[in-house]
Motif scaffolding. Structure first.
Motif, PDB file in Angstrom:
ATOM      1  N   LYS A  43       0.215  -3.783   6.266  1.00 25.10           N
ATOM      2  CA  LYS A  43      -0.622  -2.354   6.939  1.00 25.10           C
ATOM      3  C   LYS A  43      -1.714  -2.756   6.435  1.00 25.10           C
ATOM      4  CE  LYS A  43       2.771   1.708   8.589  1.00 25.10           C
ATOM      5  NZ  LYS A  43       3.515   0.669   8.380  1.00 25.10           N
ATOM      6  N   VAL A  44      -2.220  -4.050   6.193  1.00 24.65           N
ATOM      7  CA  VAL A  44      -3.352  -4.368   5.320  1.00 24.65           C
ATOM      8  C   VAL A  44      -4.524  -5.095   6.388  1.00 24.65           C
ATOM      9  CG1 VAL A  44      -2.196  -5.123   2.779  1.00 24.65           C
ATOM     10  CG2 VAL A  44      -2.252  -6.381   5.089  1.00 24.65           C
ATOM     11  N   LEU A  50      -7.146   3.152   9.488  1.00 24.66           N
ATOM     12  CA  LEU A  50      -6.809   2.658   8.644  1.00 24.66           C
ATOM     13  C   LEU A  50      -7.745   2.755   7.552  1.00 24.66           C
ATOM     14  CD1 LEU A  50      -4.396   0.304   7.489  1.00 24.66           C
ATOM     15  CD2 LEU A  50      -5.857  -1.382   8.159  1.00 24.66           C
ATOM     16  N   LEU A  51      -8.858   2.365   7.884  1.00 20.67           N
ATOM     17  CA  LEU A  51     -10.330   2.916   6.993  1.00 20.67           C
ATOM     18  C   LEU A  51      -9.942   4.384   6.448  1.00 20.67           C
ATOM     19  CD1 LEU A  51     -12.593   1.197   9.309  1.00 20.67           C
ATOM     20  CD2 LEU A  51     -12.337   0.691   6.707  1.00 20.67           C
ATOM     21  N   LEU A  52      -9.283   4.976   6.683  1.00 22.22           N
ATOM     22  CA  LEU A  52      -8.963   6.404   6.371  1.00 22.22           C
ATOM     23  C   LEU A  52      -8.195   6.246   4.532  1.00 22.22           C
ATOM     24  CD1 LEU A  52      -9.003   8.996   9.401  1.00 22.22           C
ATOM     25  CD2 LEU A  52     -10.588   8.912   6.869  1.00 22.22           C
ATOM     26  N   PRO A  97      -8.927  -4.817   3.733  1.00 23.84           N
ATOM     27  CA  PRO A  97      -8.323  -5.274   5.110  1.00 23.84           C
ATOM     28  C   PRO A  97      -8.880  -6.128   6.373  1.00 23.84           C
ATOM     29  CG  PRO A  97      -9.176  -2.918   4.672  1.00 23.84           C
ATOM     30  CD  PRO A  97      -9.268  -3.398   3.590  1.00 23.84           C
ATOM     31  N   TYR A  98      -8.539  -6.407   6.969  1.00 21.71           N
ATOM     32  CA  TYR A  98      -9.307  -7.053   7.972  1.00 21.71           C
ATOM     33  C   TYR A  98      -9.399  -7.282   9.303  1.00 21.71           C
ATOM     34  CZ  TYR A  98      -4.685  -9.734   6.852  1.00 21.71           C
ATOM     35  OH  TYR A  98      -3.571 -10.408   7.413  1.00 21.71           O
ATOM     36  N   ILE A  99      -9.615  -7.535  10.082  1.00 21.37           N
ATOM     37  CA  ILE A  99      -9.636  -7.743  11.469  1.00 21.37           C
ATOM     38  C   ILE A  99      -9.263  -8.560  12.092  1.00 21.37           C
ATOM     39  CG2 ILE A  99     -10.408  -7.183  13.802  1.00 21.37           C
ATOM     40  CD1 ILE A  99     -11.762  -5.138  12.571  1.00 21.37           C
ATOM     41  N   VAL A 100      -7.740  -8.852  12.609  1.00 14.86           N
ATOM     42  CA  VAL A 100      -7.520 -10.787  13.530  1.00 14.86           C
ATOM     43  C   VAL A 100      -6.843 -10.403  14.487  1.00 14.86           C
ATOM     44  CG1 VAL A 100      -5.797 -10.014  12.277  1.00 14.86           C
ATOM     45  CG2 VAL A 100      -6.358 -13.071  12.483  1.00 14.86           C
TER      46      VAL A 100
END
Length: 405
Positions: free
Chosen positions: A348-349, A371-373, A330-333
Motif C-alpha cells: 500500500k505504497v 491513498l492520499l487520505l 507513494p507513487y503511481i505506476v
C-alpha cells in the motif's frame, strides 16, 4: 600492504547523468573507502551533460581522492551511426588495453546492457571478468516502444551482444526477480543477483523544512502535488503523462503538477492547454540537480513513474521509485513495471493503473484519493520502511564486496 584490486568501470552514459551520479558513482565511492580498489572510469559525454574543461579537471582531481581515475570520451550520434559506434568501440579498445597493461586490470564493471554489450568484446579479447550492473533487455525495449524495427541492424547487433554479454559474464546484477528467473531458465552460468536500483538513504530522505519552503514558493499550501522529475519520450511515456494529469485534475481541481524535465516545454504547455489544465495548476522547470532532488520530492504528495506497460518493462528497475520511497513518497505506476506494481499493491505504497489516459476510470482516481487520505506521517514511514527493505543501498554494496574479492 596489499595492492588495490584494479577495476575498469565502463558506462555508455555521461558523467553528469543522474543515473550514474546517483547509482554507480556512489557505489564505487563507497567501495573505495577501504582502500582496496583502484577504479578507472570510462564515460561517453553527451552535449546535454557537458562540462567545461575547467570543470572536467576539477572533477578528475576530486575523483582521485577516491582512487577513481576518469577517462571521458565523446558520445557520437547522427548519420552513419553504426560506423561511428564501430569507431568508438575500436578506439576505446586501445584505451582499455593500455589500462589493463599498466594496472593489471582484472574486471570490467559495466553499467546496463549497452555498456555490457560493448564490454563483452573487450573482456573476450583481453581476458577480463565481466560484471554487469542493471542488466535489462535494452534492445527489446527499443522495439516495443517503436523506436527500432526487429529487422534493423541496430536491434540485431545489440540484441546479439546483449545475449553474448550474459553468456560470458562472471556476475550479473539485475533489478527484478523476473530477469533472474529468465536468465536461469536460459542456462546462464554467471552468478545472478536480484539487485533493484537503490539510492543512499543518507542523501534521499524526507526534509520537512524543504517541503514547507518549496510549497510556500510555489503557493501550493493546500494542494495535492504530483511530481514527475525526468525524461519524456523514447523509453518513457510522452503525451500520456499529460493525459494522466488531465484525469487527475478532472477528479480533483486541487491537484497540482510539478514537472521537471528538459523535454520541449512549449509542447508541454500546449498539451496542458488542450487538456484544459490552467497554468495555475502546474509548474514546469528543467531537470532538478541531484543535490536538490530530495527537497522537491519532500514537497510532493505523490510521485509518477513514466514507463509504458510493454512486455519487457517488467525487467526494468526505475531509480525514481527508490528515490520516491526513501523520501516518504507513494507513487503511481503501470501494471507490469518491474516489481514496483507488486510492491505498491502488497504494501500500500502506490497505485497501479493499466495505462495512463485522460479516460482512466473514476475508480482509479478514487483509489488515488483514498491513498492520499492516509495520515501523512504514517504514509511517509511506510514508504521509507519499504524503500529501505526493497531498495537498500547497503544490499548493493554487500553484493559488490562479494564479487570484487
Amino acid at each position: 600492504m596489499k595492492q588495490p584490486i584494479p577495476i575498469l568501470v565502463f558506462i555508455y552514459n555521461s558523467y553528469r547523468d543522474p543515473l550514474f551520479q546517483n547509482l554507480l558513482l556512489r557505489y564505487i565511492k563507497t567501495l573505495s573507502e577501504n582502500g582496496c580498489y583502484r577504479f578507472d572510469l570510462i564515460t561517453f559525454e553527451q552535449p546535454e551533460y557537458a562540462l567545461t574543461a575547467e570543470e572536467t579537471q576539477q572533477e578528475k582531481k576530486e575523483l582521485e581522492d577516491y582512487n577513481i581515475y576518469w577517462h571521458p570520451r565523446k558520445f557520437h550520434t547522427g548519420r552513419f551511426l553504426l560506423i561511428k559506434k564501430a569507431i568508438d568501440v575500436i578506439t576505446t579498445f586501445f584505451l582499455v588495453f593500455s589500462i589493463k597493461l599498466k594496472y593489471k586490470t582484472q574486471y570490467i564493471f559495466a553499467f546496463a546492457n549497452v555498456a555490457a554489450a560493448i564490454s563483452v568484446i573487450f573482456t573476450r579479447l583481453l581476458n577480463l571478468k565481466l560484471v554487469i550492473y542493471s542488466y535489462e533487455p535494452h534492445s527489446d525495449f527499443m522495439v516495443e516502444l517503436g523506436l527500432w524495427q526487429k529487422s534493423s541492424w541496430n536491434y540485431l547487433i545489440l540484441n546479439s551482444l546483449e545475449k553474448m554479454a550474459a553468456r560470458h559474464a562472471s556476475d550479473i546484477m539485475t533489478g527484478t526477480i523476473h530477469m533472474v528467473e529468465k536468465l536461469k531458465a536460459e542456462g546462464i552460468k554467471a552468478k545472478v543477483y536480484r539487485a533493484p536500483t537503490a539510492v543512499d538513504s543518507g542523501t534521499f530522505y524526507f526534509k520537512p523544512e524543504a517541503r514547507y519552503e518549496l510549497r510556500k514558493s510555489l503557493d501550493v499550501h493546500d494542494k495535492t502535488v504530483y511530481i514527475y522529475p525526468g525524461k519524456l519520450g523514447g523509453l518513457y511515456y510522452e503525451r500520456e503523462i499529460i493525459n494522466l494529469f488531465a484525469a487527475l485534475y478532472a477528479h480533483d481541481d486541487h491537484a497540482f503538477f510539478l514537472i521537471a524535465t528538459n523535454y520541449d516545454h512549449d509542447k508541454i504547455v500546449t498539451w496542458m492547454k488542450e487538456e484544459n489544465i490552467p497554468q495555475s495548476a502546474y509548474h514546469l522547470r528543467p531537470f532538478i540537480p541531484s543535490s536538490q532532488m530530495p527537497d522537491y520530492l519532500s514537497a510532493a504528495d505523490m510521485g509518477i513513474v513514466a514507463i509504458p506497460p510493454t512486455p519487457s518493462q517488467k525487467f526494468r528497475s526505475p531509480t525514481k521509485v527508490a528515490e520516491y520511497l526513501l523520501c516518504g513518497l507513494p507513487y503511481i505506476v503501470c501494471k507490469g513495471i518491474s516489481e514496483d506494481d507488486t510492491i505498491a499493491k502488497e504494501h500500500k505504497v502506490g497505485i497501479v493503473l493499466n495505462q495512463y489516459s485522460k479516460n482512466n476510470a473514476v475508480s482509479d482516481m478514487t483509489r488515488i484519493s483514498a491513498l492520499l487520505l492516509v495520515d501523512k506521517s504514517v504514509m511517509q514511514q511506510r514508504c521509507i520502511n519499504i524503500g529501505l527493505t526493497y531498495r537498500s543501498y547497503q544490499n548493493i554494496i554487500n553484493v559488490l564486496y562479494n564479487i570484487f574479492v
